[in-house]
Motif scaffolding. Sequence first.
Motif, PDB file in Angstrom:
ATOM      1  N   UNK A 163       1.256  -1.167  -0.164  1.00  0.00           N
ATOM      2  CA  UNK A 163       0.157  -0.372   0.062  1.00  0.00           C
ATOM      3  C   UNK A 163       1.150   1.385   0.157  1.00  0.00           C
ATOM      4  N   UNK A 164       2.360   1.282   0.712  1.00  0.00           N
ATOM      5  CA  UNK A 164       2.780   2.388   1.312  1.00  0.00           C
ATOM      6  C   UNK A 164       3.608   2.581  -0.688  1.00  0.00           C
ATOM      7  N   UNK A 165       3.882   1.251  -1.327  1.00  0.00           N
ATOM      8  CA  UNK A 165       4.399   1.700  -2.404  1.00  0.00           C
ATOM      9  C   UNK A 165       3.622   2.174  -3.620  1.00  0.00           C
ATOM     10  N   UNK A 166       2.347   1.816  -3.669  1.00  0.00           N
ATOM     11  CA  UNK A 166       1.435   2.686  -4.454  1.00  0.00           C
ATOM     12  C   UNK A 166       1.598   3.739  -3.673  1.00  0.00           C
ATOM     13  N   UNK A 167       1.223   4.108  -3.030  1.00  0.00           N
ATOM     14  CA  UNK A 167       0.729   6.040  -2.304  1.00  0.00           C
ATOM     15  C   UNK A 167       2.339   6.397  -2.853  1.00  0.00           C
ATOM     16  N   UNK A 168       3.519   6.174  -2.689  1.00  0.00           N
ATOM     17  CA  UNK A 168       4.600   6.359  -3.650  1.00  0.00           C
ATOM     18  C   UNK A 168       4.100   6.327  -5.271  1.00  0.00           C
ATOM     19  N   UNK A 169       3.678   5.309  -5.820  1.00  0.00           N
ATOM     20  CA  UNK A 169       3.932   5.622  -7.603  1.00  0.00           C
ATOM     21  C   UNK A 169       2.679   6.522  -7.349  1.00  0.00           C
ATOM     22  N   UNK A 170       1.557   6.732  -6.948  1.00  0.00           N
ATOM     23  CA  UNK A 170       0.581   7.838  -7.490  1.00  0.00           C
ATOM     24  C   UNK A 170       0.930   8.938  -7.105  1.00  0.00           C
ATOM     25  N   UNK A 171       1.412   9.638  -6.319  1.00  0.00           N
ATOM     26  CA  UNK A 171       2.138  10.361  -5.773  1.00  0.00           C
ATOM     27  C   UNK A 171       3.513  11.480  -7.427  1.00  0.00           C
ATOM     28  N   UNK A 172       3.659   9.367  -7.318  1.00  0.00           N
ATOM     29  CA  UNK A 172       4.608  10.681  -8.729  1.00  0.00           C
ATOM     30  C   UNK A 172       4.408  10.658 -10.241  1.00  0.00           C
ATOM     31  N   UNK A 225      -5.685  12.156  -2.221  1.00  0.00           N
ATOM     32  CA  UNK A 225      -6.644  12.029  -1.421  1.00  0.00           C
ATOM     33  C   UNK A 225      -5.783  10.943  -0.568  1.00  0.00           C
ATOM     34  N   UNK A 226      -6.022   9.725  -1.771  1.00  0.00           N
ATOM     35  CA  UNK A 226      -5.918   8.669  -1.265  1.00  0.00           C
ATOM     36  C   UNK A 226      -4.342   7.783  -1.482  1.00  0.00           C
ATOM     37  N   UNK A 227      -3.639   9.139  -2.103  1.00  0.00           N
ATOM     38  CA  UNK A 227      -1.750   9.094  -2.012  1.00  0.00           C
ATOM     39  C   UNK A 227      -1.670   8.795  -0.822  1.00  0.00           C
ATOM     40  N   UNK A 228      -1.616  10.170  -0.192  1.00  0.00           N
ATOM     41  CA  UNK A 228      -1.200  10.595   0.857  1.00  0.00           C
ATOM     42  C   UNK A 228      -1.941   9.368   2.048  1.00  0.00           C
ATOM     43  N   UNK A 229      -3.422   9.121   2.094  1.00  0.00           N
ATOM     44  CA  UNK A 229      -3.663   7.994   3.212  1.00  0.00           C
ATOM     45  C   UNK A 229      -2.485   6.911   3.004  1.00  0.00           C
ATOM     46  N   UNK A 265       0.411   6.511   2.165  1.00  0.00           N
ATOM     47  CA  UNK A 265       1.763   6.921   2.702  1.00  0.00           C
ATOM     48  C   UNK A 265       2.124   7.268   4.555  1.00  0.00           C
ATOM     49  N   UNK A 266       0.586   6.572   4.956  1.00  0.00           N
ATOM     50  CA  UNK A 266       1.212   7.101   6.554  1.00  0.00           C
ATOM     51  C   UNK A 266       1.914   6.285   7.357  1.00  0.00           C
ATOM     52  N   UNK A 267       2.551   7.034   8.208  1.00  0.00           N
ATOM     53  CA  UNK A 267       3.765   6.759   8.666  1.00  0.00           C
ATOM     54  C   UNK A 267       3.040   5.428   9.718  1.00  0.00           C
ATOM     55  N   UNK A 268       2.095   5.250  10.465  1.00  0.00           N
ATOM     56  CA  UNK A 268       1.475   4.127  10.878  1.00  0.00           C
ATOM     57  C   UNK A 268       1.471   3.183  10.116  1.00  0.00           C
ATOM     58  N   UNK A 269       1.716   1.661   9.642  1.00  0.00           N
ATOM     59  CA  UNK A 269       1.107   0.863   8.546  1.00  0.00           C
ATOM     60  C   UNK A 269      -0.248   0.404   9.026  1.00  0.00           C
ATOM     61  N   UNK A 270      -0.208   0.871  10.529  1.00  0.00           N
ATOM     62  CA  UNK A 270      -2.011   0.149  10.694  1.00  0.00           C
ATOM     63  C   UNK A 270      -3.132   1.005   9.915  1.00  0.00           C
ATOM     64  N   UNK A 271      -2.327   2.277   9.697  1.00  0.00           N
ATOM     65  CA  UNK A 271      -3.613   3.108   9.695  1.00  0.00           C
ATOM     66  C   UNK A 271      -3.884   3.433   8.132  1.00  0.00           C
ATOM     67  N   UNK A 272      -2.668   2.628   7.455  1.00  0.00           N
ATOM     68  CA  UNK A 272      -2.979   2.546   5.669  1.00  0.00           C
ATOM     69  C   UNK A 272      -4.333   2.006   5.680  1.00  0.00           C
ATOM     70  N   UNK A 273      -4.779   2.396   4.321  1.00  0.00           N
ATOM     71  CA  UNK A 273      -5.818   1.890   3.940  1.00  0.00           C
ATOM     72  C   UNK A 273      -5.859   0.379   3.155  1.00  0.00           C
ATOM     73  N   UNK A 274      -6.847  -0.297   3.063  1.00  0.00           N
ATOM     74  CA  UNK A 274      -6.221  -1.800   2.041  1.00  0.00           C
ATOM     75  C   UNK A 274      -6.563  -1.400   0.507  1.00  0.00           C
TER      76      UNK A 274
END
Length: 647
Positions: free
Chosen positions: A543-552, A602-606, A608-617
């Motif tokens: 999910x984090x990697x998806x957020x980085x790629x979406x922002x890019x 909004x989805x991309x920033x969500x 990238x949350x530093x707490x893994x459990x707070x990231x969406x599925x």
Amino acid sequence: MVIVLVSLLHFATFATSAASSVATAGTAAEALLKWKASLDNKNQSLLSSYALQPYFSSFPNLLTIDLFNNSLYGTIPDSIGSLSKLTHLNLANNNLSGTITPSIGPIPTSLKNCTSLKRVRLEGNQLTGNISEAFGIHPSLYYIELSDNNLYGEIPPELGEAAQLGVLDLSSNHLTGMIPKELGRLKSLLQLLLSDNQLSGSIPSEIGMLSALTDFNVASNNLSSVIPKELGECSKLIFLNLSRNILRGSIPSDIGSLQSLQALDLSRNLLTGEIPPQLGSMKQLETLNLSHNNLSSSIPSTFDQSASLTHIDISYNELEGRIPNIKAFHEAPITALQNNKGLCGNATGLEACPKMIPNLPSKRNNQFLVIILVSFLGTLFIIFIIVGVSLILCRRVRKTEAKSKEAQNDNLFAIWSYDGKMVYENIIDATEEFDSKYCIGVGGYGSVYKVELPTSQVVAVKKLHSLPDGEICNQKAFTSEIRALTEIRHRNIDQEYEAHIADFGTARLLKHDSSDWTSLASTFGYMAPELAYTMEVNEKCDVYSFGVLTLEIIMGKHPGDLISSLTSSAFTTLNMPLKDVLDQRLSLPMNEAAREVLSIAKIAIACLHTVPQSRPTMQQVSQELSTQKLHLPSTLHMITLGEVVDL
């Protein structure tokens, strides 16, 4: 507010000991009612003008205080110091100012009594006071963020006793004195951020003992002396910023051993000497800033092989000679190369390098020497002609044989049904033995090359990195995975469900005669930060990697700097207009397109949350992308990143 009060009442009622539960619950309930009444008197539903003055002494079992990102004003109450069981204190991004009342000192001296503290966040306020009086021994403390305040004093050496500390951010204050060498004891420290202060002295060599450190930033201070070579022992370091100090001496070659480093900034110092050749061999380095120093000589030829480098700045030095033959230098603006002694090469604003002309033989040479020289050169010329003709003929023969064999083989890449040696030789010839100019991508598992075969067929070839101990993967498992890739059918490919390109990368390599150890094979800059110290791969990492790629995609460049700012919850970043983050090469989207961009951001920033459990599925991400887009609260050019986060 009602939910918060009910939750606190529930905690105050049930967190007490059996012997005094009734009395404590009654006291806590009475305090909550008083606090609620004070809020009701404000006749507001928000805390926008509320001073932080709850009755904390009535909650002796309180574990967490989290009031961040409100507009609270005034001082932090005395009674917080009586909460001996407090583990989390988060008052970040408010309007708290002034010194904290005398009984707890400028920075709460009573925090020394909170020995159970685990997480402290007071950044983004206007707090003043002496930081050296704030902390005692906190064996469970793992996160301290006090940036963007007006704190002064020296960094307390006692912080070196916080063995669990993972993040220490004291940037953007008025701290003085030296960096305590005791910080070298923090074996779990991941981020040490001390930039924009008034620190002096040298960088302690003990920093090299921080084996888990990934981010070290001491920019904009008054640090002097030399760069300690021990920094080269921080093997997991990703970001290193020592800019805007008065560091002297040469750049240690040991920095080149930081093979995980992605960004290196040594600009605006007094560094001298040559650029170490080892810096050109750093496989993950993307950004290099050495500007405004006194570096001399030529740029090492090792940079000609630096495929990962994308941004450079070597301006305002004494460098000379040819610039490296890579994209980062060729496409660099003249401002990143200007004010040097004499750089030349293929870049805007630079002169072409002169061709080297061999010296003519001196007239004083005798006739005998001339005859020998002419004979030698003539013989050498004939040998070159013979060798050259032989190579051309051999190559033609090989190409003829390859074409005839390929004509007999309907499917060139059927598994193990073709001449593997022939195809390998074709790839070697087409890529000139895997020359970097044919490289189109580098990942954690291998490098990808564009190959045009003699049949005019263009394919992508991945050359796998060798294992650390030099051994190869299990042959049977390797063959099985290759076969699976060639036989795969998927709806996201062509009309026949046939795959045309696949990325063969394995997150874990196992050997049959070893224990089950894992080896990270991901791409730096896209993997979740917790991977650096947990080595645990799960859905939240994807999910984090998806957020980085979406922002890019929406920014048109890698969002490394923005991610770092969002992670630190910098006040200036949250107030940054969204339009300044979007790809500046494209016009600002309007109407429906603007709503889609807002939803994606909004989805991309969500993600990238530093707490893994707070990231969406990923299921939640898919649902968000397929549902009706967000309503624009205002025109797109007026929306800030903070508003995007709060949507």
